[in-house]
Design an enzyme around this catalytic site. Structure first.
Site, mmCIF file in Angstrom:
data_model
loop_
_atom_site.group_PDB
_atom_site.id
_atom_site.type_symbol
_atom_site.label_atom_id
_atom_site.label_comp_id
_atom_site.label_asym_id
_atom_site.label_seq_id
_atom_site.Cartn_x
_atom_site.Cartn_y
_atom_site.Cartn_z
ATOM 1 N N SER A 194 5.981 5.212 -1.872
ATOM 2 C CA SER A 194 4.389 5.388 -2.660
ATOM 3 C C SER A 194 4.816 7.172 -2.786
ATOM 4 C CB SER A 194 3.407 5.598 -0.929
ATOM 5 O OG SER A 194 2.496 5.426 -1.605
ATOM 6 N N HIS A 210 0.574 -2.551 -1.274
ATOM 7 C CA HIS A 210 1.172 -1.239 -0.911
ATOM 8 C C HIS A 210 1.327 -1.137 0.181
ATOM 9 C CE1 HIS A 210 1.606 2.863 -2.281
ATOM 10 N NE2 HIS A 210 1.279 3.314 -1.431
HETATM 11 C C1 GTR Z 1 -2.620 7.143 -2.442
HETATM 12 C C2 GTR Z 1 -2.052 7.966 -3.908
HETATM 13 C C3 GTR Z 1 -1.194 7.373 -4.390
HETATM 14 C C4 GTR Z 1 0.141 6.918 -3.858
HETATM 15 C C5 GTR Z 1 -0.547 6.301 -2.234
HETATM 16 C C6 GTR Z 1 0.643 6.431 -0.685
HETATM 17 O O1 GTR Z 1 -3.967 7.445 -2.172
HETATM 18 O O2 GTR Z 1 -3.174 7.601 -5.157
HETATM 19 O O3 GTR Z 1 -0.312 7.476 -5.315
HETATM 20 O O4 GTR Z 1 1.202 8.383 -3.636
HETATM 21 O O5 GTR Z 1 -1.679 7.079 -1.618
HETATM 22 O O6 GTR Z 1 1.321 7.670 -1.020
HETATM 23 O O7 GTR Z 1 0.247 6.078 0.076
#
Ligand code: GTR
Length: 657
Positions: free
Chosen positions: A510, A638
């Site tokens: 991420s 995610h």
């Molecule tokens: C989210 C963000 C993403 C990603 C994520 C993370 O809120 O929008 O770009 O980086 O966090 O790091 O888990």
């Protein structure tokens, strides 16, 4: 017209005074409120605020009363005159400050840990009010600043008083401040509600700089807006003044948060600006043309590896530096390594675990505290280097990994403490070590905290002006700081004989994958990269504007990229580069991009298309070189999972061993 006829108009005008003299009797929470922005807001509205702040760190009402009774020279007194010039006097008495001006407004407040505890107010508040009314007469407005709740992640030592629960703290402050104001007919300055209102918007916890004090940008501005509207009784919405690092949209949110708080001081108002929704509809992806990675700025075409390396690659690197991530300081850097611990039989005898400290400035302000696991009985092994989100003690269940202590917490400011091993699922150490790879990891906040701290903490604070260059729109953001930190970790790894520094792969998930990609682009010592669900600002193409977009990411995380990147919010087509060129900068080194099918926010399709668009650059290094590009997509959300690691390990086995 007679003079008499004019009078009402004159007195009406007088009801909007040009100059108000405001004295705050407080602590660091009044410092956050009055020492910046308030005078500028008044000026922007054609008024004038003359401001005094009587400050003692953490001072509660009881201590103010004691200072009055004993007339103690206990305050640091700051005074801002009609020209906005600030002076500071140490060892000041409250009585001296009271007499020094004809104050229109005097404010009180309780210290933040006690602010939600009604019983802590008395008899001190009553006595203070009596004293002030006696000294100042009835014409002076006595006001009470309602302080704000800490952020949910605050590490303030007194947060447990509120069960470390931000909502409970807010609710308690509301009850206590209302009671105090009603009892003594004090006018409330609802800073606590204004901050809470703003937290409900996309500004989220960007209001804080360390979990309880306000950020220099949006936090302090919201607070000052609340003071302005409460004291001057003038609408703050629409005033053009805003401090640097506050965008026009953020300023609007801060002003609205303040205005709603003044209208409704003891409860939160929701007024929109919530978490933005990205586009998830392929039909709404705009038509776009990607910049051609092989076409130089002068129009010439790149046909050879040499032309790419000499001409085009530097152009692309410069564009990403200037317009996206910001400029890193140029070396040499201060650097000192220290081996703090060695555990020979970590992970049940599978690995040696070292704890290494990398000091990055002579005052030990920025320290990387890194765990280095290397397989037992192996010589100089290849290794995965990656930052972690919540501290080293979260990556494994091993009981003897150092947990963040009071000193670390002070350095970090805001830190969300998770239990030991909470993120162990992200670091399948046994699997990685058994496959013959080492692992090095440290907490990303060691290098730069993940909030808008206006360059006061982390690597940005030790190289504030990019080594002599003025702070400009290409000033490095947090992602670039993190990337720079990975290179400093690499500096250490090059000295560790248990590690083969020519076979260090970067890994990131991420936001930390975004940083890993930029680190690999800027530092060619990294032999491979695995970017897991890096999304916007990582592997995903910006021009698709699918899921998280440039505008959304700039507003949610204003500190991640350089200020120039803000020009491309809702304007991706104007970007001089797109993210496939970031991937191309990594050529010819092996690179894996990983996506998750349900993680549409990261735009899996945009990540894959980006990788495909990097192929022509890889092919410059020889036919078949693009096989070094790996892509996988797995079911689910995610996250970085052992099955993602399986892919990265397989790729490393093929290209790194
Ligand atoms: C989210 C963000 C993403 C990603 C994520 C993370 O809120 O929008 O770009 O980086 O966090 O790091 O888990």
């Amino acid at each position: 017209m007679t003079l008499c006829a004019l009078l009402p108009a004159v007195s009406l005008f007088a009801a909007r005074p040009d100059t108000l003299r405001i004295l705050a009797i407080g602590n660091s929470f009044s410092e956050d409120a009055v020492e910046q922005n308030l005078a500028d807001l008044a000026r922007a509205d054609g008024n004038c605020a003359i401001i005094g702040n009587l400050y003692i760190a953490g001072c509660p009402l009881s201590r103010h009363l004691e200072n009055v009774r004993e007339d103690k020279p206990a305050y640091r007194y700051r005074f801002i005159d009609e020209n906005g010039v600030m002076t500071t006097c140490p060892d000041h008495r409250l009585s001296e400050a009271l007499k020094s001006q004809k104050w229109d407004v005097v404010t009180l407040q309780q210290s933040s840990p006690k602010s939600g505890k009604c019983e802590s107010y008395e008899p001190y508040l009553g006595e203070m009010v009596k004293y002030l009314r006696g000294e100042l007469g009835d014409g002076v407005r006595l006001m009470f600043q309602q302080t704000w709740a800490y952020s949910s992640y605050a590490t303030h030592p007194n947060f447990p008083v509120y069960e470390c629960n931000s909502q409970l703290m807010y609710d308690s402050v509301m009850v206590a401040s209302r009671k105090a104001c009603e009892r003594y007919a004090l006018e409330v300055i609802p800073s606590g509600t204004a901050i809470q209102n703003a937290r409900g918007t996309r500004l989220r916890d960007n209001l804080y700089r360390d979990g309880y004090h306000l950020s220099h940008a949006c936090g302090r501005y919201t607070c000052a807006c609340t003071w302005y509207e409460s004291i001057f009784r003038r609408p703050v919405s629409g005033l053009l003044y805003r401090p640097g690092h506050v965008s026009a949209e953020q300023a609007l949110i801060c002003q609205l948060a303040a205005a709603h708080a003044v209208a409704n001081p003891y409860s939160v108002t929701e007024f929109g600006f919530g978490k933005p929704k990205g586009n998830y509809d392929e039909a709404r992806v705009p038509d776009y043309v990607l910049p051609d990675a092989l076409c130089c700025e002068d129009g010439s075409r790149v046909k050879t590896q040499r032309q790419w390396e000499r001409k085009r690659r530097p152009e692309i690197l410069r564009s990403f530096t200037d317009e996206v991530y910001g400029r890193m300081p140029e070396g040499p850097y201060y650097e000192r390594f220290e081996l703090l611990e060695v555990k020979e039989d970590a992970l049940g005898g599978l690995a040696t675990r070292k704890r290494v400290r990398i000091y990055l400035d002579p005052k030990d302000k920025v320290i990387i505290d890194m765990l280095v696991y290397t397989p037992k009985n192996a010589e100089a092994s290849p290794l995965f280097l990656g930052m972690n989100f919540f501290g080293n003690s979260t990556i494994s269940h091993e009981e003897d990994i150092h947990e963040a202590d009071a000193k670390d917490l002070k350095r970090y400011g805001d830190y969300r403490k998770l239990p030991r091993g909470a993120c162990a699922g992200r670091w399948p150490l046994e699997k990685i070590l058994s496959a013959g790879y080492g692992v090095a990891t440290y907490y990303c906040g060691d290098v730069d905290p993940d909030y808008d701290d206006s360059f006061t903490k982390g690597a940005q604070s030790i190289y504030p002006n990019n080594l002599g260059k003025v702070i400009g729109p290409d000033q490095w953001g947090t992602l670039a700081c993190w990337a720079w930190g990975l290179s400093r970790a690499m500096d250490y790894l090059c000295t560790d004989s248990d590690v083969d520094a020519s076979r260090v792969a970067l890994i990131g998930h991420s936001r930390l994958a975004k940083a890993a990609l930029w680190a690999a682009a800027t530092d060619r010592r990294f032999a491979m990269v695995a970017a897991n669900e890096s999304g916007c600002g990582g592997a995903a193409l910006s021009r698709r504007a699918f899921g998280e977009t440039v505008g959304i990411i700039n507003r949610s995380f204003p500190h991640w990229f350089c200020d120039n990147f803000k020009k491309y919010s809702e304007n991706e087509q104007a970007l001089p580069v797109d993210q496939h060129e970031l991937l191309a900068l990594i050529a010819p080194r092996p690179l894996c991009v990983g996506s998750a099918a349900d993680d549409l926010w990261s735009d899996p399709k945009g990540e894959r298309l980006s990788l495909e668009a990097a192929v022509p650059v890889y092919e410059l290094y020889g036919k078949g070189c693009s096989e070094r590009l790996g892509y996988h997509i797995r079911e689910g959300r995610h996250e970085i999972k052992p099955e993602d690691w399986d892919q990265y390990l397989r790729h490393a086995d093929k290209w790194l061993k």
